[in-house]
Scaffold this motif. Structure first.
Motif, PDB file in Angstrom:
ATOM      1  N   UNK A  22       3.978  -4.359  -2.634  1.00 53.97           N
ATOM      2  CA  UNK A  22       3.140  -4.892  -1.722  1.00 53.97           C
ATOM      3  C   UNK A  22       2.389  -3.889  -0.690  1.00 53.97           C
ATOM      4  N   UNK A  23       3.090  -2.743  -0.303  1.00 50.02           N
ATOM      5  CA  UNK A  23       2.712  -1.955   0.292  1.00 50.02           C
ATOM      6  C   UNK A  23       1.648  -1.044  -0.360  1.00 50.02           C
ATOM      7  N   UNK A  24       1.804  -0.640  -1.592  1.00 51.20           N
ATOM      8  CA  UNK A  24       0.822   0.036  -2.374  1.00 51.20           C
ATOM      9  C   UNK A  24      -0.276  -0.609  -2.737  1.00 51.20           C
ATOM     10  N   UNK A  25      -0.428  -2.012  -2.798  1.00 51.65           N
ATOM     11  CA  UNK A  25      -1.498  -2.690  -3.104  1.00 51.65           C
ATOM     12  C   UNK A  25      -2.302  -2.679  -1.827  1.00 51.65           C
ATOM     13  N   UNK A  26      -1.790  -2.674  -0.629  1.00 48.10           N
ATOM     14  CA  UNK A  26      -2.622  -2.631   0.490  1.00 48.10           C
ATOM     15  C   UNK A  26      -3.192  -1.351   0.778  1.00 48.10           C
ATOM     16  N   UNK A  27      -2.398  -0.266   0.271  1.00 52.55           N
ATOM     17  CA  UNK A  27      -3.157   1.130   0.438  1.00 52.55           C
ATOM     18  C   UNK A  27      -4.043   1.181  -0.588  1.00 52.55           C
ATOM     19  N   UNK A  28      -3.843   0.643  -1.910  1.00 52.53           N
ATOM     20  CA  UNK A  28      -5.171   0.524  -2.789  1.00 52.53           C
ATOM     21  C   UNK A  28      -6.450   0.047  -2.228  1.00 52.53           C
ATOM     22  N   UNK A  29      -6.175  -1.012  -1.547  1.00 54.68           N
ATOM     23  CA  UNK A  29      -7.249  -1.616  -0.886  1.00 54.68           C
ATOM     24  C   UNK A  29      -7.601  -1.189   0.376  1.00 54.68           C
ATOM     25  N   UNK A  30      -7.382  -0.017   0.723  1.00 54.39           N
ATOM     26  CA  UNK A  30      -7.455   0.853   1.809  1.00 54.39           C
ATOM     27  C   UNK A  30      -7.487   0.145   3.189  1.00 54.39           C
ATOM     28  N   UNK A  31      -6.520  -0.655   3.286  1.00 56.10           N
ATOM     29  CA  UNK A  31      -5.993  -1.418   4.230  1.00 56.10           C
ATOM     30  C   UNK A  31      -5.377  -0.793   5.591  1.00 56.10           C
ATOM     31  N   UNK A 129       9.018 -14.148  -8.884  1.00 60.96           N
ATOM     32  CA  UNK A 129       7.520 -14.091  -9.203  1.00 60.96           C
ATOM     33  C   UNK A 129       6.741 -14.310  -8.092  1.00 60.96           C
ATOM     34  N   UNK A 130       7.240 -15.267  -7.037  1.00 61.97           N
ATOM     35  CA  UNK A 130       6.392 -15.848  -6.033  1.00 61.97           C
ATOM     36  C   UNK A 130       6.342 -14.908  -5.063  1.00 61.97           C
ATOM     37  N   UNK A 131       6.830 -13.949  -4.685  1.00 67.57           N
ATOM     38  CA  UNK A 131       6.549 -12.684  -3.766  1.00 67.57           C
ATOM     39  C   UNK A 131       5.235 -12.114  -4.202  1.00 67.57           C
ATOM     40  N   UNK A 132       5.047 -11.724  -5.151  1.00 66.21           N
ATOM     41  CA  UNK A 132       4.102 -10.959  -5.854  1.00 66.21           C
ATOM     42  C   UNK A 132       2.793 -12.089  -5.948  1.00 66.21           C
ATOM     43  N   UNK A 133       2.908 -13.201  -6.323  1.00 69.02           N
ATOM     44  CA  UNK A 133       1.867 -14.024  -6.230  1.00 69.02           C
ATOM     45  C   UNK A 133       1.262 -14.314  -5.010  1.00 69.02           C
ATOM     46  N   UNK A 134       2.310 -14.597  -3.835  1.00 70.56           N
ATOM     47  CA  UNK A 134       1.720 -14.843  -2.454  1.00 70.56           C
ATOM     48  C   UNK A 134       0.977 -13.263  -2.099  1.00 70.56           C
ATOM     49  N   UNK A 135       1.497 -12.371  -2.561  1.00 69.94           N
ATOM     50  CA  UNK A 135       0.734 -11.049  -2.142  1.00 69.94           C
ATOM     51  C   UNK A 135      -0.743 -10.818  -2.843  1.00 69.94           C
ATOM     52  N   UNK A 136      -0.937 -11.343  -4.014  1.00 68.69           N
ATOM     53  CA  UNK A 136      -2.019 -11.339  -4.621  1.00 68.69           C
ATOM     54  C   UNK A 136      -2.998 -12.302  -4.303  1.00 68.69           C
ATOM     55  N   UNK A 137      -2.491 -13.631  -3.859  1.00 67.52           N
ATOM     56  CA  UNK A 137      -3.426 -14.390  -3.273  1.00 67.52           C
ATOM     57  C   UNK A 137      -4.089 -14.096  -1.846  1.00 67.52           C
ATOM     58  N   UNK A 138      -3.227 -13.524  -0.944  1.00 66.76           N
ATOM     59  CA  UNK A 138      -3.568 -13.027   0.237  1.00 66.76           C
ATOM     60  C   UNK A 138      -4.782 -12.063   0.154  1.00 66.76           C
ATOM     61  N   UNK A 139      -4.348 -10.914  -1.046  1.00 63.14           N
ATOM     62  CA  UNK A 139      -5.312  -9.902  -1.070  1.00 63.14           C
ATOM     63  C   UNK A 139      -6.443 -10.277  -1.732  1.00 63.14           C
ATOM     64  N   UNK A 140      -6.559 -11.454  -2.241  1.00 63.53           N
ATOM     65  CA  UNK A 140      -7.568 -11.911  -2.914  1.00 63.53           C
ATOM     66  C   UNK A 140      -7.930 -11.247  -4.395  1.00 63.53           C
ATOM     67  N   UNK A 141      -6.840 -10.952  -4.888  1.00 63.79           N
ATOM     68  CA  UNK A 141      -6.962 -10.352  -6.286  1.00 63.79           C
ATOM     69  C   UNK A 141      -6.576 -11.342  -7.346  1.00 63.79           C
ATOM     70  N   UNK A 142      -6.905 -11.180  -8.486  1.00 61.02           N
ATOM     71  CA  UNK A 142      -6.497 -12.048  -9.759  1.00 61.02           C
ATOM     72  C   UNK A 142      -4.661 -12.053  -9.775  1.00 61.02           C
ATOM     73  N   UNK A 143      -4.115 -13.210  -9.619  1.00 59.21           N
ATOM     74  CA  UNK A 143      -2.739 -13.169  -9.825  1.00 59.21           C
ATOM     75  C   UNK A 143      -2.332 -12.748 -11.212  1.00 59.21           C
ATOM     76  N   UNK A 144      -1.031 -12.224 -11.400  1.00 56.96           N
ATOM     77  CA  UNK A 144      -0.620 -11.862 -12.707  1.00 56.96           C
ATOM     78  C   UNK A 144      -0.416 -13.379 -13.736  1.00 56.96           C
ATOM     79  N   UNK A 145      -0.378 -14.364 -12.682  1.00 61.87           N
ATOM     80  CA  UNK A 145      -0.138 -15.679 -13.797  1.00 61.87           C
ATOM     81  C   UNK A 145      -1.631 -16.045 -14.467  1.00 61.87           C
ATOM     82  N   UNK A 146      -2.698 -15.411 -13.839  1.00 55.76           N
ATOM     83  CA  UNK A 146      -4.040 -15.805 -14.614  1.00 55.76           C
ATOM     84  C   UNK A 146      -4.154 -14.585 -15.695  1.00 55.76           C
ATOM     85  N   UNK A 147      -3.414 -13.823 -15.944  1.00 52.61           N
ATOM     86  CA  UNK A 147      -3.532 -12.752 -17.040  1.00 52.61           C
ATOM     87  C   UNK A 147      -2.555 -12.964 -18.113  1.00 52.61           C
ATOM     88  N   UNK A 148      -3.198 -12.901 -19.404  1.00 52.39           N
ATOM     89  CA  UNK A 148      -2.254 -13.331 -20.702  1.00 52.39           C
ATOM     90  C   UNK A 148      -1.090 -12.273 -20.993  1.00 52.39           C
TER      91      UNK A 148
END
Length: 206
Positions: A22-31, A129-148
């Motif tokens: 989660x922290x790395x995603x925020x860093x990747x998004x320059x937050x 899985x839910x923690x990562x889904x919440x993270x992606x939804x808040x970040x506004x990036x496509x959830x892993x659930x929406x990828x094959x």
């Protein structure tokens, strides 16, 4: 009832790895660091909190004095790491490891509360899985659930294997380690070799 006997570092280790993703995603998004810490929190405890709510027990991290400091420390580490050290797929690998560990942990905890085996492995998948889904939804990036690519499938493998091994009498730490390794291996293989599930492609006819 199956007693839950786990080394203390297992829960904290899984929390830390998931918080790192989660922290790395925020860093990747320059937050900001505040966002970095928040993402670490929701990713680290999101799935486990939903699991505990469904079990009707207090969220695991509310009574553990170490969880919040570990999450904050993880966020600090991610914040000060040079981007060149983790840029690439580190986020995905951290997420894969956290997912696998938490799936096994969630399944073992559900079984300890006398949850039926199939329901227990579903709670294991929720935990992982839910923690990562919440993270992606808040970040506004496509959830892993929406990828094959395989993700929930790997989570289901870890949860199912954990449930089966524990019900067969394998010691919990060993069962969890084997299950988490299998789930992580499948998820890693999916990332490396682009293993995907077939998407729904039925044509609509008049």
């Amino acid at each position: 009832m199956i007693a839950l006997v786990l080394p203390p570092f297992v829960d904290l280790g899984g929390t830390a790895v998931f918080a790192l993703s989660g922290a790395l995603l925020a860093a990747r998004l320059n937050q900001t660091f505040v966002t970095c810490a928040f993402f670490a929190l929701v990713t680290g405890v999101g799935g486990g909190s939903v699991r505990d709510a469904m079990l009707g027990v207090p969220a695991f991290w509310l009574r553990d004095m170490w969880v919040a400091p570990v999450i904050l420390g993880t966020a600090l580490i991610a914040w000060f790491l040079p981007r060149k050290w983790w840029e690439g797929r580190w986020l995905e690998w951290a997420d894969a490891l956290g997912m696998a560990v938490f799936c096994a942990l969630g399944t073992a905890k559900a079984l300890a509360f006398d949850v039926a085996p199939v329901a227990a492995l579903i709670l294991g998948v929720v935990t992982g899985c839910v923690g990562g889904i919440i993270r992606d939804v808040i970040a506004g990036v496509p959830s892993i659930l929406m990828r094959p690519e395989l993700y929930v499938t790997a989570a289901a493998l870890a949860a199912t294997l954990c449930a089966v091994l524990i019900l067969l009498g394998v010691e919990q730490p060993i069962a969890m380690a084997m299950a988490a390794t299998a789930g992580f291996a499948l998820r890693g293989a999916a990332m490396v070799w682009q293993i995907e599930l077939p998407a729904y492609a039925r044509e609509v006819t008049d």
